[in-house]
Design an enzyme around this catalytic site. Sequence first.
Site, PDB file in Angstrom:
ATOM      1  N   ARG A 121     -14.354 -32.993 -16.378  1.00  0.00           N
ATOM      2  CA  ARG A 121     -13.630 -33.028 -15.626  1.00  0.00           C
ATOM      3  C   ARG A 121     -14.608 -32.004 -14.382  1.00  0.00           C
ATOM      4  O   ARG A 121     -13.870 -31.690 -13.129  1.00  0.00           O
ATOM      5  CB  ARG A 121     -12.388 -32.122 -15.743  1.00  0.00           C
ATOM      6  CG  ARG A 121     -11.516 -32.774 -16.743  1.00  0.00           C
ATOM      7  CD  ARG A 121     -10.523 -32.258 -17.439  1.00  0.00           C
ATOM      8  NE  ARG A 121      -9.112 -32.086 -16.222  1.00  0.00           N
ATOM      9  CZ  ARG A 121      -8.027 -31.429 -16.831  1.00  0.00           C
ATOM     10  NH1 ARG A 121      -7.946 -30.773 -17.737  1.00  0.00           N
ATOM     11  NH2 ARG A 121      -7.247 -31.350 -15.951  1.00  0.00           N
ATOM     12  N   GLN A 127     -13.591 -36.817 -10.388  1.00  0.00           N
ATOM     13  CA  GLN A 127     -12.376 -36.403  -9.933  1.00  0.00           C
ATOM     14  C   GLN A 127     -11.319 -37.509  -9.733  1.00  0.00           C
ATOM     15  O   GLN A 127      -9.950 -37.204 -10.187  1.00  0.00           O
ATOM     16  CB  GLN A 127     -12.536 -35.326  -9.025  1.00  0.00           C
ATOM     17  CG  GLN A 127     -13.362 -33.957  -9.204  1.00  0.00           C
ATOM     18  CD  GLN A 127     -13.420 -33.142  -8.096  1.00  0.00           C
ATOM     19  OE1 GLN A 127     -12.919 -33.630  -6.928  1.00  0.00           O
ATOM     20  NE2 GLN A 127     -14.085 -32.162  -8.152  1.00  0.00           N
ATOM     21  N   ASP A 130      -9.290 -38.820 -13.016  1.00  0.00           N
ATOM     22  CA  ASP A 130      -8.856 -37.720 -14.131  1.00  0.00           C
ATOM     23  C   ASP A 130      -7.479 -37.829 -14.244  1.00  0.00           C
ATOM     24  O   ASP A 130      -6.607 -37.415 -13.630  1.00  0.00           O
ATOM     25  CB  ASP A 130      -9.416 -36.227 -13.405  1.00  0.00           C
ATOM     26  CG  ASP A 130      -8.745 -35.182 -14.259  1.00  0.00           C
ATOM     27  OD1 ASP A 130      -8.308 -35.425 -15.415  1.00  0.00           O
ATOM     28  OD2 ASP A 130      -8.928 -34.075 -13.955  1.00  0.00           O
ATOM     29  N   SER A 133      -5.260 -34.519 -15.077  1.00  0.00           N
ATOM     30  CA  SER A 133      -4.682 -33.719 -14.017  1.00  0.00           C
ATOM     31  C   SER A 133      -3.738 -34.548 -13.174  1.00  0.00           C
ATOM     32  O   SER A 133      -2.766 -33.967 -12.763  1.00  0.00           O
ATOM     33  CB  SER A 133      -5.947 -33.511 -12.885  1.00  0.00           C
ATOM     34  OG  SER A 133      -6.961 -32.472 -13.411  1.00  0.00           O
ATOM     35  N   TYR A 232     -11.326 -20.778 -21.736  1.00  0.00           N
ATOM     36  CA  TYR A 232     -10.985 -21.876 -22.764  1.00  0.00           C
ATOM     37  C   TYR A 232     -11.840 -21.529 -24.088  1.00  0.00           C
ATOM     38  O   TYR A 232     -11.118 -21.594 -25.169  1.00  0.00           O
ATOM     39  CB  TYR A 232     -11.091 -23.187 -22.122  1.00  0.00           C
ATOM     40  CG  TYR A 232     -10.066 -23.476 -21.302  1.00  0.00           C
ATOM     41  CD1 TYR A 232      -8.556 -23.447 -21.371  1.00  0.00           C
ATOM     42  CD2 TYR A 232     -10.565 -23.894 -19.811  1.00  0.00           C
ATOM     43  CE1 TYR A 232      -7.851 -23.879 -20.418  1.00  0.00           C
ATOM     44  CE2 TYR A 232      -9.774 -24.045 -18.865  1.00  0.00           C
ATOM     45  CZ  TYR A 232      -8.209 -23.907 -19.129  1.00  0.00           C
ATOM     46  OH  TYR A 232      -7.492 -24.474 -18.194  1.00  0.00           O
TER      47      TYR A 232
END
Length: 384
Positions: A121, A127, A130, A133, A232
Amino acid sequence: MKIGVISADIASESRVALTPDAVKKLRKLGFEIVIQSGAGQAAYYADDMYQAAGADIANSSTEVITQSQIITTVNDLTTEATQSLSSGQIVIGMLDPYRNTQLDTYASKGTTAFAMELLPRTLSRAQNMDVLSSQANLAGYKAVLLAANEYSRPFPMFMTSAGTVKPAKVVILGVGVAGLQAIATAKRLGAVVEASDLRPAAKEQVESLGGKWLDVPMSEDEAQKAKATGGYAWTPSEQYIKDQAAVVDKALSNADIVITTAQIPGRQAPRLVHGTTLAKMKAGSVLIDMAAGTGGNVEGSLPNETVTTDNGVRIVGAANIPSMLAAQSSDLYANNLVNFITTLIKPASDDAPANDLSLNLDMEDEIQGALAVTHDSQVRLAKR
């Protein structure tokens, strides 16, 4: 070259991998399309719409697979469909790779399988492919509407002759794509919104949408670690975990609506709301657990079920929210797939016939290599 579209064939999935508009785009590139009859019906795309876009209709998944070089799907193929695969075919979909028990079968069939969830990502050119998302954005929006439907009071403040109606207090746990959309939607409905996330950088995003950041004090060393890893991969200290739990516990005790969004690919969803916190919440409050399908963020949540605790708290196990917006989520997902499929074909040469397509599978490519979980009769996925 022919692309096949398989029906989900499960009651909990209404999306379809390619829409009629996507079929038109692929036809312009030179592909032929065959779709399983009824595959788009639950997303309000009838067979005749696909035929009008230039697709052929097949009666079964087996018929689609035997005709196609590239097979598109929303989720993993059924065991029966997988048995129909042959060497050299390509499967593209959200294959849940770290829990997928069929990867050895894909490899033994000589199939190249691409799991769209593994898309890097951070790559700018990726993008528009994706899927996480595109689906999470819709899910965050719909989660708030689900909560509003379950909640027995309105979201906005009302001034009436009979008295003032206070706005709902909404807490969002997990401020990724889904969480940010949930904040924006809850604010548009007039709620007071608070949010929490492990990533300190999320504070600015939350506040830009009008939400209040649930701040947890951290040492300078912890702040630097969290910033360096994006949050993360950061392992917080025991003290930070304890402090965060206290802040979240207090916020949830006063909340009317809680929406949890935290999921980790290939792992059980982290437990964010425990029974001790649920016991402190008000009767009539609502939790929407968007991670119910992967273990649940909320203790006691069950996939696709609503559970009411002894103290009157409603826990909604929302395992597949994008499927509730099947028409739009299919549109976005199909666009993601079209953009990825274009990376699999060689650029047309000046002396090549029009619409003469040939595959360009390149495991050294940063997108293809990241998404391919099987290729050349081998499982490529690194275990977690």
